[in-house]
Design a protein around this motif. Structure first.
Motif, mmCIF file in Angstrom:
data_model
loop_
_atom_site.group_PDB
_atom_site.id
_atom_site.type_symbol
_atom_site.label_atom_id
_atom_site.label_comp_id
_atom_site.label_asym_id
_atom_site.label_seq_id
_atom_site.Cartn_x
_atom_site.Cartn_y
_atom_site.Cartn_z
ATOM 1 N N MET A 1 0.663 -1.195 -0.124
ATOM 2 C CA MET A 1 -0.127 0.122 0.041
ATOM 3 C C MET A 1 0.878 1.195 -0.088
ATOM 4 O O MET A 1 1.694 1.273 0.737
ATOM 5 C CB MET A 1 -0.756 0.040 1.255
ATOM 6 C CG MET A 1 -1.839 -1.226 1.230
ATOM 7 S SD MET A 1 -2.718 -1.135 2.971
ATOM 8 C CE MET A 1 -3.612 0.642 3.044
ATOM 9 N N PRO A 2 0.707 2.306 -0.854
ATOM 10 C CA PRO A 2 1.299 3.414 -0.699
ATOM 11 C C PRO A 2 1.032 4.147 0.651
ATOM 12 O O PRO A 2 -0.103 3.970 1.135
ATOM 13 C CB PRO A 2 0.787 4.317 -1.612
ATOM 14 C CG PRO A 2 -0.617 3.852 -2.126
ATOM 15 C CD PRO A 2 -0.389 2.238 -1.727
ATOM 16 N N ALA A 3 2.012 5.050 1.101
ATOM 17 C CA ALA A 3 2.006 5.737 2.210
ATOM 18 C C ALA A 3 0.765 6.564 2.535
ATOM 19 O O ALA A 3 0.263 6.773 3.620
ATOM 20 C CB ALA A 3 3.148 6.901 2.234
ATOM 21 N N SER A 4 0.265 7.108 1.444
ATOM 22 C CA SER A 4 -1.108 7.856 1.409
ATOM 23 C C SER A 4 -2.291 7.081 1.938
ATOM 24 O O SER A 4 -3.337 7.740 2.273
ATOM 25 C CB SER A 4 -1.115 8.498 -0.111
ATOM 26 O OG SER A 4 -1.557 7.702 -0.937
ATOM 27 N N ASP A 5 -2.129 5.911 1.780
ATOM 28 C CA ASP A 5 -3.360 5.022 2.051
ATOM 29 C C ASP A 5 -3.445 4.774 3.781
ATOM 30 O O ASP A 5 -4.515 4.137 4.185
ATOM 31 C CB ASP A 5 -3.428 3.669 1.458
ATOM 32 C CG ASP A 5 -3.611 3.723 -0.115
ATOM 33 O OD1 ASP A 5 -4.279 4.880 -0.482
ATOM 34 O OD2 ASP A 5 -3.408 2.940 -0.872
ATOM 35 N N PHE A 6 -2.542 5.157 4.468
ATOM 36 C CA PHE A 6 -2.523 4.952 6.017
ATOM 37 C C PHE A 6 -2.884 6.117 6.535
ATOM 38 O O PHE A 6 -2.566 7.150 6.367
ATOM 39 C CB PHE A 6 -1.031 4.493 6.241
ATOM 40 C CG PHE A 6 -0.404 3.073 5.823
ATOM 41 C CD1 PHE A 6 -0.781 1.977 6.422
ATOM 42 C CD2 PHE A 6 0.262 2.919 4.668
ATOM 43 C CE1 PHE A 6 -0.325 0.652 6.263
ATOM 44 C CE2 PHE A 6 0.646 1.654 4.273
ATOM 45 C CZ PHE A 6 0.248 0.518 5.061
ATOM 46 N N GLU A 7 -3.775 5.814 7.638
ATOM 47 C CA GLU A 7 -4.375 6.965 8.419
ATOM 48 C C GLU A 7 -4.231 6.627 9.872
ATOM 49 O O GLU A 7 -3.652 5.456 10.379
ATOM 50 C CB GLU A 7 -5.727 6.839 8.110
ATOM 51 C CG GLU A 7 -5.988 7.048 6.631
ATOM 52 C CD GLU A 7 -7.892 6.928 6.567
ATOM 53 O OE1 GLU A 7 -8.279 7.870 6.095
ATOM 54 O OE2 GLU A 7 -8.483 5.982 6.894
ATOM 55 N N PRO A 8 -4.334 7.731 10.875
ATOM 56 C CA PRO A 8 -4.442 7.552 12.331
ATOM 57 C C PRO A 8 -5.478 6.538 12.398
ATOM 58 O O PRO A 8 -6.461 6.982 12.492
ATOM 59 C CB PRO A 8 -4.371 8.822 12.675
ATOM 60 C CG PRO A 8 -4.101 9.816 11.548
ATOM 61 C CD PRO A 8 -4.664 9.078 10.206
ATOM 62 N N VAL A 9 -4.950 5.519 13.018
ATOM 63 C CA VAL A 9 -6.035 4.468 13.718
ATOM 64 C C VAL A 9 -5.540 4.072 15.105
ATOM 65 O O VAL A 9 -4.268 3.987 15.250
ATOM 66 C CB VAL A 9 -6.114 3.171 12.895
ATOM 67 C CG1 VAL A 9 -6.905 2.181 13.256
ATOM 68 C CG2 VAL A 9 -6.552 3.530 11.318
ATOM 69 N N HIS A 10 -6.500 4.193 16.022
ATOM 70 C CA HIS A 10 -6.015 3.961 17.334
ATOM 71 C C HIS A 10 -6.939 2.744 18.131
ATOM 72 O O HIS A 10 -7.927 2.490 17.891
ATOM 73 C CB HIS A 10 -6.400 5.214 18.182
ATOM 74 C CG HIS A 10 -5.951 6.577 17.683
ATOM 75 N ND1 HIS A 10 -4.483 6.552 17.534
ATOM 76 C CD2 HIS A 10 -6.391 7.430 16.895
ATOM 77 C CE1 HIS A 10 -4.382 7.984 17.025
ATOM 78 N NE2 HIS A 10 -5.407 8.379 16.419
ATOM 79 N N GLY A 11 -6.036 2.136 18.852
ATOM 80 C CA GLY A 11 -6.487 1.043 19.373
ATOM 81 C C GLY A 11 -5.723 -0.361 19.638
ATOM 82 O O GLY A 11 -4.730 -0.504 19.202
ATOM 83 N N VAL A 12 -6.425 -1.434 20.410
ATOM 84 C CA VAL A 12 -5.590 -2.683 20.565
ATOM 85 C C VAL A 12 -6.232 -3.823 20.013
ATOM 86 O O VAL A 12 -7.534 -3.870 20.054
ATOM 87 C CB VAL A 12 -5.425 -2.683 22.037
ATOM 88 C CG1 VAL A 12 -4.715 -4.117 22.289
ATOM 89 C CG2 VAL A 12 -4.354 -1.648 22.727
#
Length: 307
Positions: A1-12
């Motif tokens: 995946m290109p870096a632009s497809d990653f987002e801030p996602v939080h949790g365990v």
């Protein structure tokens, strides 16, 4: 995946790590599925081990240091009579010895010698660093490696089953304990040698008796229901924190904490670690009550997140 497809996602996410996959590879597969910009794991499992691997994403990666110190429980199979180079079944057998006469009572008595605060020499094929390099890299180059002895904690050790040359054990231990080293040392005490044949981690505190999720299940959710439903599998920080006292702050107090300003703690706040929550009940900071004040150790910064 290109870096632009990653987002801030939080949790365990409590992954049931499969056999043959390293903890790092398991983390990266899940991170790509979630499209999470940042991720980490707590308490790595070797490729030949299975079971609970807590994966932390986004702001939850700040919990790693807290979770690493928690108790863990394993089911381990120790094979007696065979010594391997790596103290587990990943490498070839380098020595075979006959088994002594064994009975459950004598084995149980021997196991109790490993309970409590004990000294342990980690396997030389481990990720512990010496002279700035992991021990396993130096060992693989044929260098003479001596792993340093260190203190570890074993809370409980129980014989579950014995069959011919194999012992199934339940191990409850603290951070830094190597079950491979336990199998090796048990074999040496019995005079026949031994290695770890199989290992499964049942839980890591504070996740006792909580369900894990398999990689195949995550892939099915992503394929059939989409990424947003997949992200809903993540547990929020407020749910997975250890049982620290929690203090809900007002909007003004929350602003003071977020600006790094001192905040006087209530008189009823006992000294020690605590979790500060904003008016909506979301984690604002890990803190410590000291000298009558909340002193922040790690703050959480949510921004415009997706988790």
């Amino acid at each position: 995946m290109p870096a632009s497809d990653f987002e801030p996602v939080h949790g365990v996410l409590l992954l049931d790590k499969p056999l043959g996959l390293s903890s790092s590879h398991a983390l990266q597969r899940v991170r790509r599925m979630l499209g999470a910009a940042k991720g980490g794991h707590t308490g790595a499992l070797d490729p030949l081990a299975t079971g609970m691997l807590p994966l932390c994403f986004g702001e939850a990666t700040k919990l790693a240091g807290v979770l690493l110190g928690e108790r863990k429980v394993y089911h381990a199979v120790c094979r007696l009579g065979q010594v391997t180079r790596t103290d587990d079944a990943e490498s070839e057998v380098i020595c075979e010895r006959p088994l002594p006469d064994l009975d459950d009572a004598s084995i149980t008595a021997l196991l109790q010698q490993f309970v409590g605060r004990i000294s342990q020499v980690p396997p030389i094929y481990s990720a512990l660093k010496q002279q700035g390099q992991p021990l396993y890299r130096r060992a693989r180059r044929g260098e003479a490696v001596q792993a340093p002895q260190r203190q570890v904690e074993v809370h409980a050790l129980r014989l579950l089953q014995r069959h011919e040359d194999r012992l199934m054990l339940e191990v409850e231990c603290g951070a830094g304990f190597y079950v491979r080293a336990l199998a090796r040392d048990l074999g040496e005490r019995l005079g026949c040698g031994g290695h770890l044949a199989a290992l499964r981690r049942l839980w890591v505190a504070p996740f006792q008796e909580q369900p894990m999720i398999e990689l195949d299940t995550l892939e099915q959710i992503l394929r059939h229901d989409g990424r947003e439903i997949l992200r809903a599998q993540l547990r929020p920080i407020e749910e997975v924190m250890p049982q620290w006292p929690r203090w809900m702050l007002s909007a003004a107090e929350s602003l003071m904490i977020s600006q790094g300003r001192a905040l006087i703690a209530p008189r009823t706040a006992a000294p020690g670690p605590c979790l500060l929550l904003d008016p909506g009940g979301r984690a604002l900071a890990m803190a410590e009550v000291l000298d009558g004040r909340f002193r922040v150790s790690r703050g959480f910064h949510w921004g415009q997140d997706k988790g």
